[in-house]
Structures are given as structure tokens and as C-alpha cells.
Design an enzyme around this catalytic site. Sequence first.
Site, PDB file in Angstrom:
ATOM      1  N   LYS A   1       0.926  -1.077  -0.028  1.00  0.00           N
ATOM      2  CA  LYS A   1       0.107   0.241   0.083  1.00  0.00           C
ATOM      3  C   LYS A   1       0.930   1.362   0.378  1.00  0.00           C
ATOM      4  CE  LYS A   1      -3.826  -2.251   2.177  1.00  0.00           C
ATOM      5  NZ  LYS A   1      -4.595  -2.458   0.662  1.00  0.00           N
ATOM      6  N   GLY A   2       2.197   1.246   0.630  1.00  0.00           N
ATOM      7  CA  GLY A   2       2.825   2.293   0.915  1.00  0.00           C
ATOM      8  C   GLY A   2       3.089   2.582  -0.240  1.00  0.00           C
ATOM      9  N   ALA A   3       4.133   1.681  -0.722  1.00  0.00           N
ATOM     10  CA  ALA A   3       5.061   2.717  -2.634  1.00  0.00           C
ATOM     11  C   ALA A   3       3.575   2.039  -3.263  1.00  0.00           C
ATOM     12  CB  ALA A   3       5.180   0.640  -3.106  1.00  0.00           C
TER      13      ALA A   3
ATOM     14  N   GLU B   1       0.581  -0.847   7.106  1.00  0.00           N
ATOM     15  CA  GLU B   1       1.509  -2.074   6.715  1.00  0.00           C
ATOM     16  C   GLU B   1       1.975  -2.119   7.692  1.00  0.00           C
ATOM     17  OE1 GLU B   1      -1.330  -3.973   2.853  1.00  0.00           O
ATOM     18  OE2 GLU B   1       0.426  -2.605   2.559  1.00  0.00           O
TER      19      GLU B   1
ATOM     20  N   GLY C   1     -16.486   3.239  -3.689  1.00  0.00           N
ATOM     21  CA  GLY C   1     -15.716   2.319  -4.800  1.00  0.00           C
ATOM     22  C   GLY C   1     -16.089   2.980  -6.016  1.00  0.00           C
TER      23      GLY C   1
ATOM     24  N   GLY D   1      -8.159   2.295  -4.056  1.00  0.00           N
ATOM     25  CA  GLY D   1      -7.696   2.739  -3.363  1.00  0.00           C
ATOM     26  C   GLY D   1      -5.943   3.483  -2.918  1.00  0.00           C
ATOM     27  N   ASP D   2      -5.707   2.689  -3.348  1.00  0.00           N
ATOM     28  CA  ASP D   2      -3.676   3.063  -3.484  1.00  0.00           C
ATOM     29  C   ASP D   2      -3.687   4.675  -4.459  1.00  0.00           C
ATOM     30  OD1 ASP D   2      -3.686   1.163  -0.867  1.00  0.00           O
ATOM     31  OD2 ASP D   2      -2.895  -0.002  -2.353  1.00  0.00           O
TER      32      ASP D   2
HETATM   33  O1  RIB Z   1      -4.220  -2.480  -1.145  1.00  0.00           O
HETATM   34  C1  RIB Z   1      -3.647  -3.071  -2.392  1.00  0.00           C
HETATM   35  C2  RIB Z   1      -2.862  -3.808  -1.364  1.00  0.00           C
HETATM   36  O2  RIB Z   1      -2.330  -4.441  -0.221  1.00  0.00           O
HETATM   37  C3  RIB Z   1      -1.831  -4.499  -2.846  1.00  0.00           C
HETATM   38  O3  RIB Z   1      -0.329  -4.186  -3.663  1.00  0.00           O
HETATM   39  C4  RIB Z   1      -1.338  -5.306  -1.422  1.00  0.00           C
HETATM   40  O4  RIB Z   1       0.737  -5.592  -1.963  1.00  0.00           O
HETATM   41  C5  RIB Z   1      -0.899  -5.470  -0.135  1.00  0.00           C
HETATM   42  O5  RIB Z   1      -0.727  -4.433   0.098  1.00  0.00           O
END
Ligand code: RIB
Length: 305
Positions: free
Chosen positions: A38-40, A135, A212, A241-242
Amino acid sequence: MLVVLGSINADLLFRVARLPRPGETVLCPSWSFAHGGKGANQAAAAARMGARVRFAGRVGADAWGPILRQGLEEAGVDTSLLADSAKPSGTAVIAVEDSGENAILVASGANLEVDAEQLAGVAFGPGTTLLCQNEIPLAQTLAALARARAAGARTIWNLAPAVAVSADALDPVDVLIVNRGEAAALLGHEAEPEATARALAGPARTCVLTLGREGAIAVGPEGGWRVPALPVVPVDTTGAGDTFVGALAAGLDGGLAWPEALARASVAAAMACERLGAREGQPNAEAVAARLAALPPVRALEPAG
Ligand code: RIB
């Protein structure tokens, strides 16, 4: 400048006709690798939208480590705060069914060693933004948010995946971003979306509730808005979402007004669903601008009665 403190994973993608039920085995012909965490994902989305982004996290001293680092760099992210760990790189197993829905398992590995001290050399202050998720160890996120806020930076916390936090954990947060499930976990009950966003906003805190395919709602000291979603045919909703969070952080860090930042984030998130993988479909600022006209208008909410 936007600093992201968070996770980075190797995503192992399994495309299946439908997600397995508990106890069930579902076969598929093969799997593929994708960049994740999520961070990356959020850092990459923000960089693609034009923000200057530094990512602080950890990768394992394994074969994935250099691959994951390179993926962030190719997205335009500064990885000078990305450190190594003796633990394996974070790894996610992601099943994506034909409808685009997914189910995710994450082995945290190196992400468990991410430390707020990795930000010791960062000059936080007005004009800078810190973006966190859930995470990495919660204590490190809380320490980083408190330090950045005390230095006058904007602080954004995407409380995903949901974890239990005390009410005062939100005190140093300028922008809280949650989906419906995360909001319900925070509030202890489900409520109608606008009421949910209002309940999680504060005198100095904007709550952005993502919905969503229904878009998002934002409520805070500067106003309230409802942003629709861009209609798309989803291939994979993983990381949508990311992309929303990273694009929104980029917009706010770049000085965009809330309605504009929300509109761009919504378009970017929808476009990210058009390809398999959390980051493969992430658009750049030009691609988002080209599809903005197709987004129904952002609507200001009436002030709470
Ligand atoms: O939000 C999606 C991400 O959640 C995925 O890329 C997976 O690595 C988890 O971290």
C-alpha cells in the site's frame, strides 16, 4: 515534498474465474508478478501525478529487494530512505476474479522493521506532507505522524487495512482516508456515508470516505464534497484505493483546492482498475487530465444542519 512511510510488497497475482470459498481449491493456469504494497503503491501514484515523492520503507536482502526498489524508481520515486532488512521482502498473494474483485494475503516480512527513525533526516515543515497507511507497525506510524504534525507538515493517514486505534490516535492527522469497512471499524458501527464522514472529521481534520464505484465523500474544516467515480469496466480493483490516496496526496501537496484534488484522485483510481496489478494501470497527470471531462461534477455538500 511528499514523504510516504509504509509498506512495499511483491504481489503474486492469480487470475481466477471466482474467488475460493473457505476450504476450497481453485485452479488457474499461471501467476504473474506485480509491484505492490500500500505504501509503495501510493508513493508511485503520487509521483506519476507529478509530486516530488520520497519513500521510506524496507525491503529484504533477497531477490525481490532490488526488483521492488527499481519499480519505485521507475515510477519516479526517490528511494534514498528505502532501507534493507534481514527479513524477507513483503509478499502478497492476490487472487483476482473475473468481476475484478480480489482477495489478498500479505506476509509482512521486512515491512515489520520499518521504523519512524528512518525519517530522522527529513526536514518536515509547512509545505511538506507525510502520508502513512497500516501495513507497518502502528507505533512507528503514530510516531511519524506526531513528529511531522509538530513540525507543521500536513499529515495524511490512510487507515488501511483496518486496525483498532484509540480516538486520540487521530489527533495529529489532518486528512483521514478510510473506506466503508475501515470507517465502521473506527466508529464501532455502520452509518450512512455522509454521516460517517462527518463523524470521523474534526475541527482540524478532513475525513475522506472512499465508496468504490460510488466515488468518495470528503468533509472537513474547509468544506464538504461528494465526488463521483469515473465509469470504467474494471479488470482488477486491487490498489484502486492506493491510487486514489496517492493522487489525492499529490494534489493537496501541490496546492490544488479540495474539489480539484478529489476529482483527479477519483479519475486516477478508476483508471487504475483498467489493468491487472495494483500499479500497472496507474495513470500520469496528463492521462488523468484527458479523462477529467468524463467525470460527473464534484458537488459541494450542504453544511450540517
Ligand atoms: O492495496 C493493495 C495492496 O495491498 C497490494 O499491492 C498488496 O501488496 C497489499 O499490500
